[in-house]
Design an enzyme around this catalytic site. Sequence first.
Site, PDB file in Angstrom:
ATOM      1  N   GLU A 200      -4.937  -9.313   1.692  1.00  0.00           N
ATOM      2  CA  GLU A 200      -5.729  -9.027   2.896  1.00  0.00           C
ATOM      3  C   GLU A 200      -7.191  -9.096   2.475  1.00  0.00           C
ATOM      4  OE1 GLU A 200      -4.924  -5.119   4.572  1.00  0.00           O
ATOM      5  OE2 GLU A 200      -2.813  -5.585   4.933  1.00  0.00           O
TER       6      GLU A 200
ATOM      7  N   GLU B  98       0.812  -1.214   0.000  1.00  0.00           N
ATOM      8  CA  GLU B  98       0.000   0.000   0.000  1.00  0.00           C
ATOM      9  C   GLU B  98       0.848   1.269   0.000  1.00  0.00           C
ATOM     10  OE1 GLU B  98      -3.103   0.008   2.896  1.00  0.00           O
ATOM     11  OE2 GLU B  98      -3.795  -2.001   2.382  1.00  0.00           O
TER      12      GLU B  98
END
Length: 514
Positions: A254, A153
């Site tokens: 995730e 990210e």
Amino acid sequence: MRISIASAALVGMAFQAAAIDPLVIKGSKVFNSKTGEQFFAKGIDYQPDILSTNQIRDPLADKAACSRDLPFLKDLGINAIRVYQTEPFGNHDDCMKMLADAGIYVMLDLSTPTETIIRDSPAYDADLLGYYQRKIDAFGKYDNTFAFLAGNEVANAANNTDASAFVKAVVRDTKAYIKSKGLSIAVGYATNDDAAIRWQMQTYFDCGSDEERADFYGLNNYEWCGDKATFESSGYANIVKNYTDWNIPVFMTEYGCNAIRPRTFPEVAAIYGDKMTDIFSGGFVYEYVEETNNYGLVKLSGNSGSKTEDYDNFKKALAAVNPKGVKMSSYSPSGKEQNCPEISKDWIASDTLPPTPSNATCDCMMQSLSCVSKLKSVPTSDSELKTFGETVGNIFGTVCGSIDCGDVSSDAKAGKYGKYSGCNALQRVSWVMNAWYEHERRVDGSCDFDGFATVTSPELSSDAKCSDQKDSSNSDSNSSSGDSNSDGSEDTTSGTASIVASSALAVAAFVALL
Ligand SMILES: *[C@@H]1O[C@H](CO)[C@@H](O)[C@H](O)[C@H]1NC(C)=O
Ligand SMILES: *[C@@H]1O[C@H](CO)[C@@H](O)[C@H](O)[C@H]1NC(C)=O
Ligand SMILES: *[C@@H]1O[C@H](CO)[C@@H](O)[C@H](O)[C@H]1NC(C)=O
Ligand SMILES: *[C@@H]1O[C@H](CO)[C@@H](O)[C@H](O)[C@H]1NC(C)=O
């Protein structure tokens, strides 16, 4: 007696060697390299705080924590963990063996909060690459290390997508390093789910030359919330559609929206069901340990753990799936690589990547300077760092306004990287000081910078040959040459911790400067 000891030892060795079969990627799928069966990660994101007083969080160096957690992982039916933060030092043998014996593979983030490409002021130097190389050395030797993540990210808005060029340079350089060590471990990237940049992000990491492209792609995705959502309404259908015909594996690195509680994990049936298994290689539920954000399956308290209310729901959901794969031998990949995204208001990373950072280049450049930073390392105290950053930063604003600092600057949008842009913060600071000193024709006082700079006699009369110099650790040949990086795993904790801290601060300091 001797014979039986010897044979016991042999049996032990054979057992150890056969404990877990390495995984291998072919096309867009992952396989067990020995059996040829397709592999689907039934994974969990695993980052418990460690029990010891060690300041650095590395759960895989903590045998007690691994022993505490392994029964839960086995009970859940997990076959892979993703670990966000580890360190190259410390002993990982016990944990990695426990995991291997339980059939559990490990996906590791290379970065830590301090050793990483920083999204708002991206820079990539040989300190960072060296740190990643030491981590590869530390974990590459285990058969159950199956993947590294070059970033997690990093870009999260259109205006910081330029950081992706630096992350992709890390992909390129760590892939080359892994290859030079004769290893075959995949390097990928885990992206956040930001609709505005989603498509550009994923195509960027799968475009360009084989050397530069990610080996796999990971999505952190929380779109599927609760039992009422469906494959279509959750957004999963659109996501999956967009990876049709891809040439690399894709994982949910995730997942596990917790907006509706308790979680029953209906998305698990989808991830391992017919609509996704042709395209996705499984996923990692977020997360093992209960934290304040309420995503945990296990609540830890010292040496013991207890199940949260989500635990059995997840276990049940995972036990119910039976993903059907293909055999490696009967699979012929047909996917193709992507086209790099165009520069636009939503995308500012060129497909021309920063060069591989080189200590040799930067050391050579330093030897050619007549005015250098007095500091040999970036200050470790916050107040000193602030003084350093502010003092030098103020002067630099002026200096780089009147001289060309292009040699130490990067412009990832334009794909332009100065020849010393991959040097560390202090080296770049020295370069600027020297450039000013030369610009001022070395008049008295022009190499002072409020006492931070000093005149020196250069060892080299010119930096002309510096940019050609490469570090041996980065070349494909002569991989086993005893470069100083390979002993990283033997560093003492405190020594390495301070290196880690100072190079992160160095980045932070430089950020304050320009
Ligand atoms: C560059 O030098 C630093 C400091 O000695 C070292 O930690 C790092 O591993 C080196 N990087 C490479 C790529 O060799
Ligand atoms: C980048 O964009 C975000 C919104 O997407 C905004 O909040 C932020 O201030 C911007 N940053 C810069 C440096 O422009
Ligand atoms: C799918 O790809 C298109 C571009 O081909 C893009 O506009 C869209 O946002 C993508 N959708 C998802 C869910 O990633
Ligand atoms: C590799 O190592 C050998 C011997 O150590 C040396 O002769 C050769 O020049 C090296 N090659 C490169 C490309 O560094």
